[in-house]
Scaffold this active site. Structure first.
Site, mmCIF file in Angstrom:
data_model
loop_
_atom_site.group_PDB
_atom_site.id
_atom_site.type_symbol
_atom_site.label_atom_id
_atom_site.label_comp_id
_atom_site.label_asym_id
_atom_site.label_seq_id
_atom_site.Cartn_x
_atom_site.Cartn_y
_atom_site.Cartn_z
ATOM 1 C CE LYS A 1 9.872 6.188 -3.418
ATOM 2 N NZ LYS A 1 9.946 5.979 -1.968
ATOM 3 N NE ARG B 1 9.285 10.966 -3.717
ATOM 4 C CZ ARG B 1 10.512 10.877 -3.249
ATOM 5 N NH1 ARG B 1 11.464 11.668 -3.714
ATOM 6 N NH2 ARG B 1 10.822 9.997 -2.315
ATOM 7 C CD GLU C 1 3.699 1.747 1.109
ATOM 8 O OE1 GLU C 1 3.366 2.303 0.042
ATOM 9 O OE2 GLU C 1 3.617 2.308 2.233
ATOM 10 N NE ARG D 1 29.388 22.716 6.328
ATOM 11 C CZ ARG D 1 30.604 22.916 6.833
ATOM 12 N NH1 ARG D 1 31.617 22.185 6.409
ATOM 13 N NH2 ARG D 1 30.793 23.848 7.737
ATOM 14 C CG HIS E 1 0.099 9.377 6.513
ATOM 15 N ND1 HIS E 1 0.583 10.114 5.444
ATOM 16 C CD2 HIS E 1 0.996 8.386 6.712
ATOM 17 C CE1 HIS E 1 1.721 9.583 5.033
ATOM 18 N NE2 HIS E 1 1.997 8.529 5.786
ATOM 19 C CE LYS F 1 9.211 12.284 -0.047
ATOM 20 N NZ LYS F 1 7.747 12.189 0.181
ATOM 21 C CG HIS G 1 3.252 3.101 6.683
ATOM 22 N ND1 HIS G 1 2.755 4.382 6.695
ATOM 23 C CD2 HIS G 1 3.584 2.840 5.400
ATOM 24 C CE1 HIS G 1 2.813 4.879 5.480
ATOM 25 N NE2 HIS G 1 3.314 3.968 4.664
ATOM 26 C CD GLU H 1 5.404 14.222 -1.940
ATOM 27 O OE1 GLU H 1 6.320 13.511 -1.478
ATOM 28 O OE2 GLU H 1 4.303 14.341 -1.413
ATOM 29 C CG ASN I 1 1.743 11.111 -0.923
ATOM 30 O OD1 ASN I 1 2.609 10.462 -0.330
ATOM 31 N ND2 ASN I 1 1.944 12.344 -1.324
ATOM 32 C CG HIS J 1 0.466 6.886 1.855
ATOM 33 N ND1 HIS J 1 0.246 5.897 0.922
ATOM 34 C CD2 HIS J 1 1.641 6.557 2.463
ATOM 35 C CE1 HIS J 1 1.241 5.026 0.962
ATOM 36 N NE2 HIS J 1 2.103 5.390 1.891
HETATM 37 N N1 LIG Z 1 11.999 7.421 3.379
HETATM 38 C C1 LIG Z 1 10.901 6.999 2.805
HETATM 39 O O1 LIG Z 1 10.639 7.283 1.630
HETATM 40 C C2 LIG Z 1 9.948 6.152 3.588
HETATM 41 C C3 LIG Z 1 8.880 5.533 2.939
HETATM 42 C C4 LIG Z 1 8.044 4.699 3.677
HETATM 43 C C5 LIG Z 1 8.290 4.504 5.027
HETATM 44 N N2 LIG Z 1 9.336 5.126 5.625
HETATM 45 C C6 LIG Z 1 9.633 4.924 7.057
HETATM 46 O O2 LIG Z 1 9.936 3.568 7.242
HETATM 47 C C7 LIG Z 1 9.686 3.222 8.605
HETATM 48 C C8 LIG Z 1 9.053 1.854 8.663
HETATM 49 O O3 LIG Z 1 9.954 0.935 8.080
HETATM 50 P P1 LIG Z 1 9.792 -0.641 8.271
HETATM 51 O O4 LIG Z 1 8.370 -1.010 8.096
HETATM 52 O O5 LIG Z 1 10.805 -1.277 7.404
HETATM 53 O O6 LIG Z 1 10.058 -0.846 9.824
HETATM 54 P P2 LIG Z 1 11.375 -1.128 10.703
HETATM 55 O O7 LIG Z 1 12.560 -0.549 10.094
HETATM 56 O O8 LIG Z 1 11.031 -0.741 12.082
HETATM 57 O O9 LIG Z 1 11.469 -2.729 10.631
HETATM 58 C C9 LIG Z 1 10.431 -3.515 11.179
HETATM 59 C C10 LIG Z 1 10.976 -4.547 12.164
HETATM 60 O O10 LIG Z 1 11.558 -5.638 11.447
HETATM 61 C C11 LIG Z 1 12.876 -5.923 11.923
HETATM 62 N N3 LIG Z 1 13.598 -6.408 10.748
HETATM 63 C C12 LIG Z 1 14.095 -5.665 9.738
HETATM 64 N N4 LIG Z 1 14.555 -6.464 8.774
HETATM 65 C C13 LIG Z 1 14.356 -7.734 9.176
HETATM 66 C C14 LIG Z 1 14.599 -9.020 8.578
HETATM 67 N N5 LIG Z 1 15.124 -9.105 7.355
HETATM 68 N N6 LIG Z 1 14.258 -10.124 9.270
HETATM 69 C C15 LIG Z 1 13.675 -10.015 10.482
HETATM 70 N N7 LIG Z 1 13.414 -8.838 11.093
HETATM 71 C C16 LIG Z 1 13.741 -7.715 10.435
HETATM 72 C C17 LIG Z 1 13.345 -4.622 12.503
HETATM 73 O O11 LIG Z 1 14.324 -4.831 13.485
HETATM 74 C C18 LIG Z 1 12.066 -4.036 13.096
HETATM 75 O O12 LIG Z 1 11.860 -4.573 14.372
HETATM 76 C C19 LIG Z 1 8.814 4.327 9.169
HETATM 77 O O13 LIG Z 1 9.573 5.089 10.073
HETATM 78 C C20 LIG Z 1 8.459 5.169 7.955
HETATM 79 O O14 LIG Z 1 8.321 6.541 8.267
HETATM 80 C C21 LIG Z 1 10.165 5.930 4.933
HETATM 81 ZN ZN LIG Z 2 3.687 4.188 2.622
#
Ligand SMILES: NC(=O)c1ccc[n+]([C@@H]2O[C@H](COP(=O)([O-])OP(=O)(O)OC[C@H]3O[C@@H](n4cnc5c(N)ncnc54)[C@H](O)[C@@H]3O)[C@@H](O)[C@H]2O)c1
Ligand SMILES: [Zn+2]
Length: 362
Positions: A227, A241, A185, A121, A252, A143, A265, A237, A245, A248
């Site tokens: 942020k 918030r 971003e 939990r 999206h 999130k 993305h 949101e 977007n 987006h």
């Molecule tokens: N929670 C939120 O508010 C929020 C906001 C935006 C995006 N997201 C989510 O984030 C995800 C995308 O995140 P991302 O773009 O960071 O992708 P990711 O986490 O897949 O990382 C991208 C790639 O880079 C590699 N990597 C990570 N750090 C590294 C480093 N320092 N050096 C070399 N390689 C490295 C990872 O292994 C992966 O292969 C999506 O699932 C999206 O839905 C969440």
């Molecule tokens: Zn985004």
């Protein structure tokens, strides 16, 4: 090094941004009142690069860490990967006093964050973002989510970390495309709430692309403070918030319809921001000069700015119509009356299509 607090009542927590912070992870977490047993959840790419240092730093501060690795990539935001994480936590006998460290990009942040929100939990969570996207965006705001086979982020929770540690030195080896994706971003914050930032990004783009650490620290700090400002006023949101977007809605829809893996993305959001700026010229009086300024910064950051040929597919239209922000009055768009200011407008699909048509690559 920069530190500030995100004020969210009982869920308030601090954010630390700087160079070489991974070596101080244990000390920083201990300073936030954590200690004892913990799980470092990461993906195998990040583990190879940074797990040794993270585990070492935690041990040096008296933690007893367990390393949990998942496969890299979006497929790890799955029920199966989540189950494998729970298996490890339960088999290791972690109890409510344990904490979870999410060491990785947005995928690990979302997966480990949701695991921390739900295991027993809820146990303490520390976000240690390692991609630019995670450092400027996903690590802050609470999130967390995994995907369902019928859609992205359908299962999740808002769960705030106890601490965020963003070490900009970790960005040095990030693949170029992933780094540039994060810049989309970064530019977004300028567009929606910080017009002077746009000018600074234009001026400093070259050393930013060369990943000069002092500049990266300043950028991550500025974005996370923006942020935090938004999330502090609207954690769930309800209204404010939604400005995050910007870009987006179209982004999206492109991500979901252009074919799996075509756009990262941030690349889809880059096109979506150009599209939203174009709509802003028509609906909220953004000047063409300002829209062009935003477009050329996005292009200079090495990001795409044009709708792909053949974009207006049934899949695209369906994805746009499924948008979470859609209501009977139309699809809700975050638009810009000027750079640094936002306004929301409801637009009908058939109003949008002809305007986006002008953005197609020739
Ligand atoms: N929670 C939120 O508010 C929020 C906001 C935006 C995006 N997201 C989510 O984030 C995800 C995308 O995140 P991302 O773009 O960071 O992708 P990711 O986490 O897949 O990382 C991208 C790639 O880079 C590699 N990597 C990570 N750090 C590294 C480093 N320092 N050096 C070399 N390689 C490295 C990872 O292994 C992966 O292969 C999506 O699932 C999206 O839905 C969440
Ligand atoms: Zn985004």
């Amino acid at each position: 090094m920069e530190t500030f607090r995100v004020e969210l009542g009982a869920a308030s927590h601090s954010v630390t941004i700087g160079e070489g912070l991974l070596e101080r992870l244990g000390e920083l977490a201990a300073g936030a009142g954590l200690g004892g047993r913990c799980a470092v959840i990461t993906d195998t790419n990040v583990a190879r690069l940074f797990a040794g240092d993270a585990i070492g730093a935690l041990r040096a501060a008296g933690f007893d860490p367990l390393l949990v690795e998942v496969a890299p990539g979006e497929t790890s935001k799955s029920i199966a990967a989540l189950e494998s994480v729970y298996d490890r936590l339960i088999e290791a006998g972690l109890d409510r006093s344990a904490s979870v460290f999410a060491l990785g990009g947005g995928v690990v942040g979302d997966l480990a964050g949701f695991a921390a929100a739900t295991f027993l939990r809820g146990v303490s969570l520390v976000q240690v973002p390692t991609t630019l996207l995670a450092q400027v965006d996903s690590a802050l705001g609470g999130k967390t989510a995994i995907n369902h086979r019928l859609g992205k982020n359908l299962i999740g929770a808002i769960y705030q970390p106890r601490l965020i540690v963003a070490d900009v030195e970790l960005l040095r080896g990030l693949p170029e495309r992933a780094f540039r994706e994060g810049l989309a971003e970064v530019i977004k914050y300028g567009a929606i709430m910080d017009a002077p930032f746009i000018g600074e990004l234009e001026r400093d783009l070259e050393p930013i692309l060369a990943r000069q650490p002092a500049l990266l620290e300043a950028i991550v700090n500025r974005c996370l403070r923006h942020k935090a400002y938004v999330v502090e006023r609207d954690e769930r949101e309800a209204e404010l918030r939604t400005i995050l977007n910007f870009g987006h809605t179209v982004g999206h829809a492109l991500e979901n319809s252009a074919g799996y893996g075509r756009y990262l993305h941030g690349e889809a959001i880059a096109i979506g921001m150009v599209a939203a700026a174009r709509l802003s010229c028509h609906y909220t009086g953004l000047s063409h000069a300002e829209a062009e300024r935003l477009r050329s910064l996005i292009a200079a950051a090495g990001l795409p700015t044009q709708m792909p040929a053949g974009w207006c597919t049934d899949d695209f239209k369906a994805a746009l119509s499924r948008d979470k922000k859609r209501t009977a009055g139309g699809i809700s768009f975050v638009l810009l009356p000027a750079l640094g200011k936002t306004a929301t407008r409801k637009l009908k699909l058939d109003e949008i299509v002809p305007r986006l048509e002008e953005l197609v690559r020739d």
